[in-house]
Design a protein around this motif. Structure first.
Motif, PDB file in Angstrom:
ATOM      1  N   GLY A   3      -8.494   2.607   6.722  1.00  0.00           N
ATOM      2  CA  GLY A   3      -9.565   1.808   6.143  1.00  0.00           C
ATOM      3  C   GLY A   3      -9.875   2.215   4.727  1.00  0.00           C
ATOM      4  N   PRO A   4     -10.885   1.692   4.133  1.00  0.00           N
ATOM      5  CA  PRO A   4     -11.763   0.648   4.669  1.00  0.00           C
ATOM      6  C   PRO A   4     -11.021  -0.677   4.840  1.00  0.00           C
ATOM      7  N   GLY A   5     -11.319  -1.381   5.918  1.00  0.00           N
ATOM      8  CA  GLY A   5     -10.539  -2.582   6.237  1.00  0.00           C
ATOM      9  C   GLY A   5      -9.102  -2.170   6.475  1.00  0.00           C
ATOM     10  N   ASP A   6      -8.197  -2.631   5.598  1.00  0.00           N
ATOM     11  CA  ASP A   6      -6.820  -2.156   5.731  1.00  0.00           C
ATOM     12  C   ASP A   6      -6.323  -1.620   4.390  1.00  0.00           C
ATOM     13  N   ALA A   7      -7.247  -1.104   3.581  1.00  0.00           N
ATOM     14  CA  ALA A   7      -6.916  -0.721   2.208  1.00  0.00           C
ATOM     15  C   ALA A   7      -5.915   0.420   2.128  1.00  0.00           C
ATOM     16  N   THR A   8      -5.921   1.311   3.100  1.00  0.00           N
ATOM     17  CA  THR A   8      -4.972   2.426   3.036  1.00  0.00           C
ATOM     18  C   THR A   8      -4.043   2.409   4.244  1.00  0.00           C
ATOM     19  N   ARG A   9      -3.825   1.214   4.798  1.00  0.00           N
ATOM     20  CA  ARG A   9      -2.941   1.157   5.960  1.00  0.00           C
ATOM     21  C   ARG A   9      -1.490   1.126   5.507  1.00  0.00           C
ATOM     22  N   VAL A  10      -0.884   2.283   5.441  1.00  0.00           N
ATOM     23  CA  VAL A  10       0.514   2.379   5.045  1.00  0.00           C
ATOM     24  C   VAL A  10       1.396   2.006   6.240  1.00  0.00           C
ATOM     25  N   LEU A  11       2.691   1.893   5.992  1.00  0.00           N
ATOM     26  CA  LEU A  11       3.614   1.470   7.050  1.00  0.00           C
ATOM     27  C   LEU A  11       3.509   2.334   8.298  1.00  0.00           C
ATOM     28  N   ALA A  12       3.476   3.652   8.084  1.00  0.00           N
ATOM     29  CA  ALA A  12       3.465   4.549   9.240  1.00  0.00           C
ATOM     30  C   ALA A  12       2.221   4.321  10.095  1.00  0.00           C
ATOM     31  N   VAL A  52       0.844  -1.203   0.000  1.00  0.00           N
ATOM     32  CA  VAL A  52       0.000   0.000   0.000  1.00  0.00           C
ATOM     33  C   VAL A  52       0.875   1.248   0.000  1.00  0.00           C
ATOM     34  N   THR A  53       1.934   1.220   0.818  1.00  0.00           N
ATOM     35  CA  THR A  53       2.847   2.358   0.865  1.00  0.00           C
ATOM     36  C   THR A  53       3.437   2.616  -0.515  1.00  0.00           C
ATOM     37  N   PHE A  54       3.862   1.506  -1.160  1.00  0.00           N
ATOM     38  CA  PHE A  54       4.477   1.638  -2.477  1.00  0.00           C
ATOM     39  C   PHE A  54       3.470   2.189  -3.493  1.00  0.00           C
ATOM     40  N   VAL A  55       2.257   1.655  -3.453  1.00  0.00           N
ATOM     41  CA  VAL A  55       1.244   2.103  -4.422  1.00  0.00           C
ATOM     42  C   VAL A  55       0.971   3.593  -4.251  1.00  0.00           C
ATOM     43  N   ILE A  56       0.801   4.017  -3.005  1.00  0.00           N
ATOM     44  CA  ILE A  56       0.499   5.429  -2.761  1.00  0.00           C
ATOM     45  C   ILE A  56       1.691   6.296  -3.178  1.00  0.00           C
ATOM     46  N   MET A  57       2.894   5.794  -2.898  1.00  0.00           N
ATOM     47  CA  MET A  57       4.098   6.527  -3.279  1.00  0.00           C
ATOM     48  C   MET A  57       4.170   6.673  -4.795  1.00  0.00           C
ATOM     49  N   ALA A  58       4.016   5.547  -5.494  1.00  0.00           N
ATOM     50  CA  ALA A  58       4.154   5.569  -6.952  1.00  0.00           C
ATOM     51  C   ALA A  58       3.058   6.423  -7.583  1.00  0.00           C
ATOM     52  N   LEU A  59       1.835   6.225  -7.151  1.00  0.00           N
ATOM     53  CA  LEU A  59       0.747   6.981  -7.754  1.00  0.00           C
ATOM     54  C   LEU A  59       0.888   8.470  -7.479  1.00  0.00           C
ATOM     55  N   SER A  60       1.269   8.805  -6.260  1.00  0.00           N
ATOM     56  CA  SER A  60       1.340  10.244  -5.983  1.00  0.00           C
ATOM     57  C   SER A  60       2.529  10.853  -6.727  1.00  0.00           C
TER      58      SER A  60
END
Lengths: 443, 306
Positions: B248-257, B83-91
């Motif tokens: 959330g939702p669930g753990d969809a945006t649970r990044v490392l931090a 998730v961290t990687f996806v958010i990093m790459a997309l942003s």
């Protein structure tokens, strides 16, 4: 506000460590003398925000301070979900307030095991009058290994099923008498474009209330008791799978309002959905009655709010009178506070907490305080009907289960909430939930 | 954390006179002390905690590799990393082209551009928590913008569906940080010598050609700086995501931090939380060094042929 004062303390500690003027040491927080988070005889007290409780808590403190000019209490209010983390961090850092507001159960147990809270058993022994004025059932979550570590306070808050009478009437619906009724109502209301159940799912413990009732109605209180006692594989006990399957069916049938997983309970948006008629029903704590009366315009006053105990499930083992929720709120005293602060806190417990004036305020707000003296006041209240209902549910329940996340240790509670959120998001199913949760037993 | 490329020109050290030839290393001492106290010491503390068992309240007990074992065998870790990687790459993908274009646009000296530059800068001045609360209210599925305006397209379950929620996080992050990166690019573009554009014009190069042949290559180091800030910075997104979705939702945006916070402060597992903190530091260092490598050794001239 509190944050800045903590960082100042840390800075001062650093300055001391760096060999700066020794006089500063008095301001540092390392010594046991001042680590209570306050100074001198004035005791500190952290509690929760939100109407109507916040004002009542504040009034109690003000009354106490007015009567005791020499030993004051400083109150600070925090938001519910933020407070849960804040208090743990503060206690761990030796910065706990003198009076620790809490829910008892697993959280209190972790404080007790770390030696952070005072044993109040003897004090209750010496002050039998204080003990006698409180509901006996409220002492359960305050008692750890046979000793009392907190004073039960405030209100008893079972979870009940609220519904919007107006919406029911308009659609020719009757309050559900069984689980099958619930599923039929879901179809009915979805067909009319009204959400069957309102839910603040982002807060996670809100979803948990559903699981608590289904587990109780289908498997009986023994089911969770096994988990609580840490029996191996307690989550796969008979009934658990059926309860989870039923809950999954409800989620699949769009029983909950669209977008529930991004609604927080702290914002009271879930209640707004009910009183604005966007949702027909809501399973929630009785404390929401007061805020719906406050925020919902004439909704409560005009008698549009309906309430009932959670209906039985056909073939289930649980007694239909059972309920879950908070048997009370709990005030503990930090063992790191000074002797004077502890005295002040005990005086506060004895004289101010659940005094007749406070009891009256709670009753007026639409809640049942855990004091026996409340019973006589209920009838005179404008909310008598609701209050008697809450009183009956609380006192007549065959089993009053404590909210799971409060009863369990913080570690197990977090794992539970995490899996519940995933379950409601449909990213795990009943079997996965059971196996995940079995893996957390004893932690 | 930033790795600003060194200036391409070498400055010869004055060999005599000036009266300032003494060692200046001591000037680094205050910064070094601060870094030691607030950077290195807590880091060592976290490293030590990762080999311990602590619930944040009671005693700290040494626990050897328990925490490492439990975290490394937990399927939550690869998920959080992903998730961290996806958010990093997309942003990064979303922010870089936009801030580059806005930066180039704002580099002009016309008055209206300067006004716009000030306006664009405003989102950066807002606190992440306030931003998150605002967007949360706007995107509320029942009381938000969509139902308020009656626009069906806006009436999605923005924060309640996994993919949409990741998208919203990327969008809000970008909304906040594009102004900052535009500012960096604006500065970078203004550094490009005018003579290059004049020469290109004489050679008959059009606007597009000038952009791709002069502006973009000249901004190489700026791009690396801005990317480093974006990539390393995205590892530490916490406040915004915490308020917006709480993972959330669930753990969809649970990044490392966020995973670290939840384990440490909600579940009372400071050991495993420290393990994740250590992993975060290692990932951040690795990324920063990797991006630094991308920039080459930094001693080749950017003005060759100019």
């Amino acid at each position: 506000m509190e944050l800045s004062s903590i960082s100042r303390r840390n800075f001062l500690n650093l300055a001391v460590g760096a060999g700066a003027a020794g006089a500063l040491a008095a301001c540092g927080s390392s010594g046991p003398g001042t680590s209570g988070g306050g100074s001198g005889a004035s005791a500190t007290y952290w509690y929760l925000t939100g109407a109507p409780g916040e004002q009542i808590r504040k009034d109690t403190v003000d009354r106490f301070n007015k009567d005791n000019s020499d030993s004051k209490i400083q109150g600070t209010a925090y938001q519910n979900d933020a407070y849960k983390t804040k208090i743990k961090t503060a206690i761990g850092a030796g910065q706990a307030p003198t009076i620790i507001w809490g829910w008892g159960g697993g959280g209190l147990k972790s404080y007790v095991e770390a030696g952070q809270v005072e044993d109040l058993t003897d004090w209750f022994g010496q002050n039998a009058a204080v003990k006698d004025k409180l509901f006996e059932t409220s002492f359960g979550p305050a008692t750890i290994n046979g000793k009392i570590y907190a004073m039960p306070a405030e209100t008893v808050a079972p979870i009940v099923l609220f519904y919007n009478k107006e919406v029911f009437q308009k659609n020719g619906a009757q309050p559900p008498q069984s689980w099958d009724d619930i599923m039929n109502l879901v179809t009915l209301f979805n067909g009319k474009g009204i959400a069957p159940f309102s839910l603040g799912g982002q807060s996670r413990w809100t979803n948990m209330m559903w699981m608590e009732f289904l587990f109780d109605r289908i498997g009986g209180p023994e089911l969770f008791q096994g988990v609580f006692e840490g029996k191996p594989n307690a989550w796969s006990a008979p009934g658990a799978k059926e309860a989870l399957t039923k809950l999954r069916q409800l989620i699949d049938a769009n029983g909950f309002v669209k977008g529930f997983s991004s609604i927080t309970a702290d914002s009271n948006a879930d209640q707004a959905l009910l009183y604005r008629g966007k949702a027909a029903m809501m399973l929630h704590g009785t404390w929401t009655y007061g805020s719906m009366a406050n925020d919902g315009g004439n909704f409560v006053k005009d008698g549009k709010l309906g309430w009932m105990n959670f209906p039985p499930v056909t073939g289930g083992k649980g007694d239909p009178s059972n309920t879950v929720g908070n048997p009370g709120q709990y005030y503990a005293i930090s063992s790191k506070a000074t002797a004077e602060q502890k005295e002040t806190a005990k005086k506060f417990f004895k004289d101010a907490v659940l005094s007749d004036a406070e009891v009256k305020e709670w009753v007026d707000s639409g809640a049942v305080p855990v004091a026996k003296s409340s019973q006589s006041m209920l009838a005179a209240s404008k909310d008598a009907e609701f209050l008697n209902f809450v009183y009956d549910i609380s006192t007549k329940a065959k089993n009053f289960g404590q909210s799971w996340d409060q009863a369990l240790s913080p570690t197990a509670a977090e794992a539970l909430l995490d899996n519940i959120a995933k379950f409601f998001q449909k990213s795990i199913g009943p079997d996965e939930f059971i196996s995940n949760m079995n893996g957390t037993i004893g932690k | 954390m930033t790795t600003v490329a060194p200036p391409p020109l070498r400055v010869d050290r004055p060999t005599s006179g000036g009266g300032r030839s003494g060692g200046v290393a001591w000037m680094a001492v205050p910064a070094l002390i601060m870094f030691l106290i607030f950077g290195v010491v807590p880091l060592l503390g976290v490293l030590a905690l990762s080999f311990a068992q602590w619930d944040g309240i009671g005693e700290i007990k040494p626990a050897g590799l328990d925490a490492w074992q439990s975290v490394l065998s937990d399927p939550g870790l690869p998920h959080a990393l992903w998730v961290t990687f996806v958010i990093m790459a997309l942003s990064w993908l979303f922010q870089t082209p936009l801030s580059l274009l806005i930066g180039v646009f704002l580099a002009g000296h016309e008055r209206y551009r300067e006004w716009l530059a000030v306006l664009y800068f405003i989102p950066l001045l807002l606190s992440s928590a306030a931003l998150a609360i605002t967007f949360k209210a706007l995107l509320d599925p029942n009381f938000g913008l969509g139902s308020g305006l009656g626009v069906d397209f806006l009436n999605q379950d923005w924060l309640g569906e996994s993919k949409l929620a990741v998208g919203v996080v990327v969008f809000v992050v970008s909304w906040q940080f594009i102004p900052f990166h535009s500012l960096i690019y604006q500065g970078g573009v203004r550094q490009i010598p005018r003579a290059m554009y004049e020469a290109a014009q004489i050679d008959g190069a059009g606007r597009m050609r000038q952009f791709f042949s002069i502006t973009l290559p000249q901004l190489k180091y700026t791009i690396i700086t801005s990317s480093t800030l974006m990539v390393v910075g995205s590892l530490t997104f916490f406040d915004l995501i915490f308020v917006l979705t709480a993972g959330g939702p669930g753990d969809a945006t649970r990044v490392l931090a966020l995973d670290m916070y939840q384990r440490g402060f909600m579940a009372g597992l400071m050991g495993p939380a420290s393990v994740i903190a250590v992993i975060l530091v290692l990932v951040g260092l690795g990324l920063a060094l990797g991006l630094r490598r991308l920039g080459g050794r930094g001693d080749e001239s950017q003005l060759e042929g100019a």
